[in-house]
Motif scaffolding. Structure first.
Motif, short mmCIF file in Angstrom:
data_model
loop_
_atom_site.label_atom_id
_atom_site.label_comp_id
_atom_site.label_asym_id
_atom_site.label_seq_id
_atom_site.Cartn_x
_atom_site.Cartn_y
_atom_site.Cartn_z
N THR A 57 -13.06 -22.05 -35.96
CA THR A 57 -12.13 -21.51 -35.19
C THR A 57 -12.70 -20.57 -33.85
O THR A 57 -11.92 -20.54 -33.00
CB THR A 57 -11.04 -20.42 -35.95
OG1 THR A 57 -11.12 -20.72 -37.52
CG2 THR A 57 -9.71 -20.30 -35.53
N GLN A 58 -13.83 -20.07 -34.07
CA GLN A 58 -14.46 -19.45 -33.20
C GLN A 58 -15.18 -20.54 -32.01
O GLN A 58 -15.69 -19.81 -31.03
CB GLN A 58 -15.35 -18.40 -33.60
CG GLN A 58 -15.10 -17.52 -34.68
CD GLN A 58 -15.88 -16.42 -35.10
OE1 GLN A 58 -16.76 -15.88 -34.61
NE2 GLN A 58 -15.55 -16.25 -36.61
N GLU A 59 -15.12 -21.54 -32.34
CA GLU A 59 -15.85 -22.54 -31.30
C GLU A 59 -15.18 -22.76 -30.27
O GLU A 59 -13.68 -22.42 -30.15
CB GLU A 59 -16.04 -23.89 -31.90
CG GLU A 59 -17.29 -24.02 -32.79
CD GLU A 59 -18.72 -24.03 -31.77
OE1 GLU A 59 -18.42 -23.99 -30.50
OE2 GLU A 59 -19.65 -23.93 -32.13
N THR A 60 -15.64 -22.72 -28.90
CA THR A 60 -15.00 -23.10 -27.43
C THR A 60 -14.68 -24.55 -27.66
O THR A 60 -15.21 -25.45 -28.08
CB THR A 60 -15.88 -22.75 -26.49
OG1 THR A 60 -16.94 -23.76 -26.52
CG2 THR A 60 -16.45 -21.21 -26.41
N THR A 61 -13.74 -24.89 -26.88
CA THR A 61 -13.05 -26.09 -26.75
C THR A 61 -14.07 -26.96 -26.02
O THR A 61 -14.75 -28.25 -26.41
CB THR A 61 -11.81 -26.36 -26.23
OG1 THR A 61 -10.89 -25.32 -26.65
CG2 THR A 61 -11.09 -27.65 -25.86
N HIS A 62 -14.85 -26.40 -25.02
CA HIS A 62 -15.91 -27.13 -24.35
C HIS A 62 -17.00 -27.60 -25.14
O HIS A 62 -17.55 -28.84 -25.35
CB HIS A 62 -16.43 -26.28 -23.23
CG HIS A 62 -17.72 -26.81 -22.69
ND1 HIS A 62 -17.72 -27.82 -21.81
CD2 HIS A 62 -19.18 -26.52 -22.84
CE1 HIS A 62 -18.77 -28.27 -21.63
NE2 HIS A 62 -19.86 -27.33 -22.00
N ASN A 63 -17.44 -26.66 -26.27
CA ASN A 63 -18.47 -26.91 -26.87
C ASN A 63 -17.99 -28.07 -27.88
O ASN A 63 -18.96 -28.82 -28.31
CB ASN A 63 -19.09 -25.67 -27.55
CG ASN A 63 -20.41 -26.19 -28.13
OD1 ASN A 63 -21.25 -26.30 -27.37
ND2 ASN A 63 -20.91 -25.76 -29.50
N ALA A 74 -22.71 -33.17 -37.10
CA ALA A 74 -23.05 -31.96 -36.59
C ALA A 74 -22.96 -30.78 -37.48
O ALA A 74 -23.64 -29.82 -37.38
CB ALA A 74 -22.13 -31.59 -35.39
N LEU A 75 -22.25 -30.97 -38.60
CA LEU A 75 -22.23 -29.84 -39.72
C LEU A 75 -23.36 -30.21 -40.66
O LEU A 75 -23.54 -29.54 -41.68
CB LEU A 75 -20.81 -30.27 -40.53
CG LEU A 75 -19.63 -29.69 -39.84
CD1 LEU A 75 -18.35 -29.89 -40.45
CD2 LEU A 75 -19.70 -28.15 -39.71
N ARG B 394 -22.11 -23.84 -32.95
CA ARG B 394 -22.69 -22.56 -33.00
C ARG B 394 -22.40 -21.93 -34.41
O ARG B 394 -21.51 -22.38 -35.09
CB ARG B 394 -21.92 -21.46 -31.97
CG ARG B 394 -22.39 -21.97 -30.61
CD ARG B 394 -21.84 -21.38 -29.46
NE ARG B 394 -22.39 -21.60 -28.13
CZ ARG B 394 -21.33 -22.21 -27.30
NH1 ARG B 394 -20.15 -22.35 -27.53
NH2 ARG B 394 -21.66 -22.70 -26.09
N ARG B 395 -23.26 -21.45 -34.85
CA ARG B 395 -23.20 -21.05 -36.37
C ARG B 395 -22.62 -19.58 -36.62
O ARG B 395 -23.10 -18.46 -36.66
CB ARG B 395 -24.71 -20.75 -36.78
CG ARG B 395 -25.39 -22.30 -37.19
CD ARG B 395 -24.61 -22.99 -38.44
NE ARG B 395 -24.91 -24.33 -38.18
CZ ARG B 395 -25.85 -25.14 -38.75
NH1 ARG B 395 -26.62 -24.53 -39.79
NH2 ARG B 395 -25.77 -26.23 -38.55
N ASN B 396 -21.19 -19.67 -36.82
CA ASN B 396 -20.62 -18.35 -37.22
C ASN B 396 -20.13 -18.59 -38.54
O ASN B 396 -19.10 -19.05 -39.04
CB ASN B 396 -19.04 -18.53 -36.28
CG ASN B 396 -19.29 -18.44 -34.93
OD1 ASN B 396 -19.83 -17.66 -34.26
ND2 ASN B 396 -18.89 -19.71 -34.28
#
Lengths: 403, 403
Positions: A57-63, A74-75, B394-396
């Motif tokens: 949820t904290q990821e930016t849309t761009h990234n 990626a995971l 990113r690792r949140n």
């Protein structure tokens, strides 16, 4: 709609577009008000039982968009094959973290894991929707016209053999390229799509759907070599004898097995070596070369089908929509609705789980060593746009003077 | 300017852009009024002694442009290594066909052939200008900043390892990729250009410019694996022991040699197999995978550096101009004149012929298993535009509940 969290994970071998499905799941989930948080499990089901979660949820849309265009999972992924006990552990963790929606992006084995987890939730009368999102370069998930990941891998294989044929035409000899695909020959068959001129290779294609006989193979190579002065061959890593024993393992000293009990076929050039040395020995030819396309065919960056990218995104979007609006577990399948267009449908997990699709007979020529036009028509739109093409000089021969 | 015919031929291993040099030679030659016809020899020098010529004057500009974008040698190539007698045969044919300009696109061995033919013409006081046009994916022609064909092959190697690293990150283990390059490590070193994050592989690069010691290799793999939980390695096919014996041949039962007396290193996965089994055995690791990039790296269609394409064209254009206006035999070299720009110069054939360039020390790290920033700066502009890039989540991290 159930209030709570979404969990997404990636299983099995990576593909060039599996992150599009991840991103599709995250972005679509974040549009739904009932979704509080979107978690990702690191390294598939193992990440779930270890509670190795990241908050997407904290990821930016761009990234996310950039990750979507990056090949491989990626995971992270894993090769664990969960049994009932393992799936019960998964379910325990999902309940503890109040996961209401579980999306598992993977192949046949992953769909089976999804099925068992969904059954555990049902048995416990726990509100959990489990949806399997298909991916596999082997294209061996039943009910699907094709699975995301396959078109991009097929594009790589087509381009690889197109180039290998040109190389072989320049410096004639025998070339044998080994392609991934344990039970299904779809990916190996893609080698045929780069053929343009009548004498272009691959001159033969050996699929796991047909029994491989070494003596026939040698005779085929001789016949093509006599005719063209050279020979290009595409071989599936999964070719086997009449008893079903893979040719690749008949010469291996140590047989390596994965968690699914499958014999390790990839990551080794043994099959290409064996076939090359047989051709050298039996036909007395000197310039015999073998390549094993290996991991390049599933993770090469910069050789992606745009169709595949979009479908891998769409199939995940639809998975989220089906889960939210239908509150039913299942597997999303891709159906062909036109030439070329597709639509998505949710089917019961049991209809897909653990089953394996192979190439239908109508895609394999009567000789058993080539594909039909039906297969060419089937695959062509999947490869996407801007497929590179090859051209030749025309032969305006000059009269000899000395000889 | 000499009145008469132009002959062009392609020698040695194909590249992705060698046809740009062919097309550059043909189109530029056709602009000169003193040129009556432009011939192409099929399959290199063998085509010359067999008088297997095609008339390229009759080719359409469109088809030539399309052939220019097609990888591998459109005229065909050969591996013959002409001695003096062979070169005298070549000269005899050139004289019979009234060839005034002979352009030979190839590597070190081809430049040597060009030199001997030019010397024969001079001895016979026969008007013939012989120009060597450089190409080789190994980048081992002396005096050149780089040679056409290398940038596109380097782009392939960069992209291959970028993907292989992502694959390995998703499913951790040891990955060993074997790259072409008998004496020069330039191409293997290109594996470093896809690294973006500090933990990205390849974690080690083994070059033929340094002595390979198996015990050091095993220790390096262990160290990287302990640190990253995984390990990606790039290895040149030309790595050798202290005595200069290639590691690849130390295990081969039969050693195959080409016409140049060189031991056959490509077209076999033996080196990757050997290194993988050593790692498995010595370190007790299970997931160890090896790929041999093989013929894909020099003939893959659709992975071409635009810089390389243009330079391969330009170097041939300049070769024709030098030959017509200067009436001197020689080899065209590429010099770097800015960051990034190049210019072309004609040097005597003897300055290039039969010599081999290897990676300078400033491009190799002190450890001997990595490249320096100087190498990265050197290579980056050659790879061309629109290089694919990789992104990560990113690792949140989410707090664990059960454990």
């Amino acid at each position: 709609m159930l209030e709570g969290k979404v969990l997404v994970a990636q299983g099995g071998g990576p593909t060039a577009v599996i992150n599009q499905s991840l991103v599709g799941t995250v972005l679509e989930s974040r549009k739904f008000r009932n979704v509080s948080l979107v978690y990702g499990a690191l390294h598939g089901v193992r990440g779930i039982i270890n509670e190795d979660f990241v908050d997407l949820t904290q990821e930016t849309t761009h990234n996310l968009e950039m990750v979507g265009e990056t090949p491989s999972s990626a995971l992270g992924s894993c090769r664990d094959k969960p049994d009932l006990k393992y799936c019960q552990e998964i379910f325990k963790v999902l309940r503890a973290h109040e996961i209401r929606y579980f999306f598992y992006i993977g192949g046949n084995d992953s769909s089976d894991t999804t099925r068992i987890v969904a059954e555990e939730a049902q048995k416990a009368d726990h509100p959990l929707v489990c949806v399997h999102i298909p991916k596999t370069i082997d294209n061996d998930v039943v009910l699907n016209d094709h699975t995301p990941g396959f078109p991009s891998a097929a594009r790589f294989v087509t381009q690889a053999f197109l180039g290998a044929n040109l190389d072989n035409r320049s410096l004639p000899g025998v070339y044998i390229g080994v392609v991934m695909g344990r039970h299904a020959g779809f990916l190996t068959a893609a080698a045929a799509l780069g053929k343009k001129f009548p004498d272009d290779g691959p001159h033969m294609i050996y699929l796991p759907e047909r029994t491989f006989r070494l003596e026939n193979f040698i005779a085929d190579v001789k016949s093509a070599y006599d005719r063209f002065g050279r020979c290009v061959v595409a071989v599936s890593e999964g070719i086997h004898d009449e008893a079903g024993v893979p040719i690749a393992t008949q010469l291996a000293k140590q047989v390596e097995r994965d968690a699914h009990g499958n014999v390790q076929l990839s990551g080794s050039g043994a099959l290409a070596e064996l076939l090359c040395s047989e051709v050298k020995e039996k036909l007395g030819l000197s310039r015999v070369r073998g390549d094993t396309l290996g991991y390049l065919q599933r993770s090469f960056i910069g050789c992606v089908s745009d169709i595949d990218q979009r479908e891998a995104r769409e199939v995940a979007e639809k998975a989220v929509q089906f889960a939210m609006w239908g509150e039913t577990s299942g597997s999303v399948i891709i159906e062909r609705t036109g030439y070329y267009s597709v639509d998505y449908r949710l089917v019961p997990l049991a209809a897909v789980a653990g089953k394996t699709r192979t190439m239908p007979d109508e895609f394999i020529s009567a000789s058993g060593t080539d594909v039909t036009d039906a297969y060419r028509l089937y695959l062509r739109p999947l490869l996407g746009k801007s497929m590179p093409d090859q051209y030749r000089l025309r032969r305006n021969t000059v009269a000899k003077i000395l000889t």
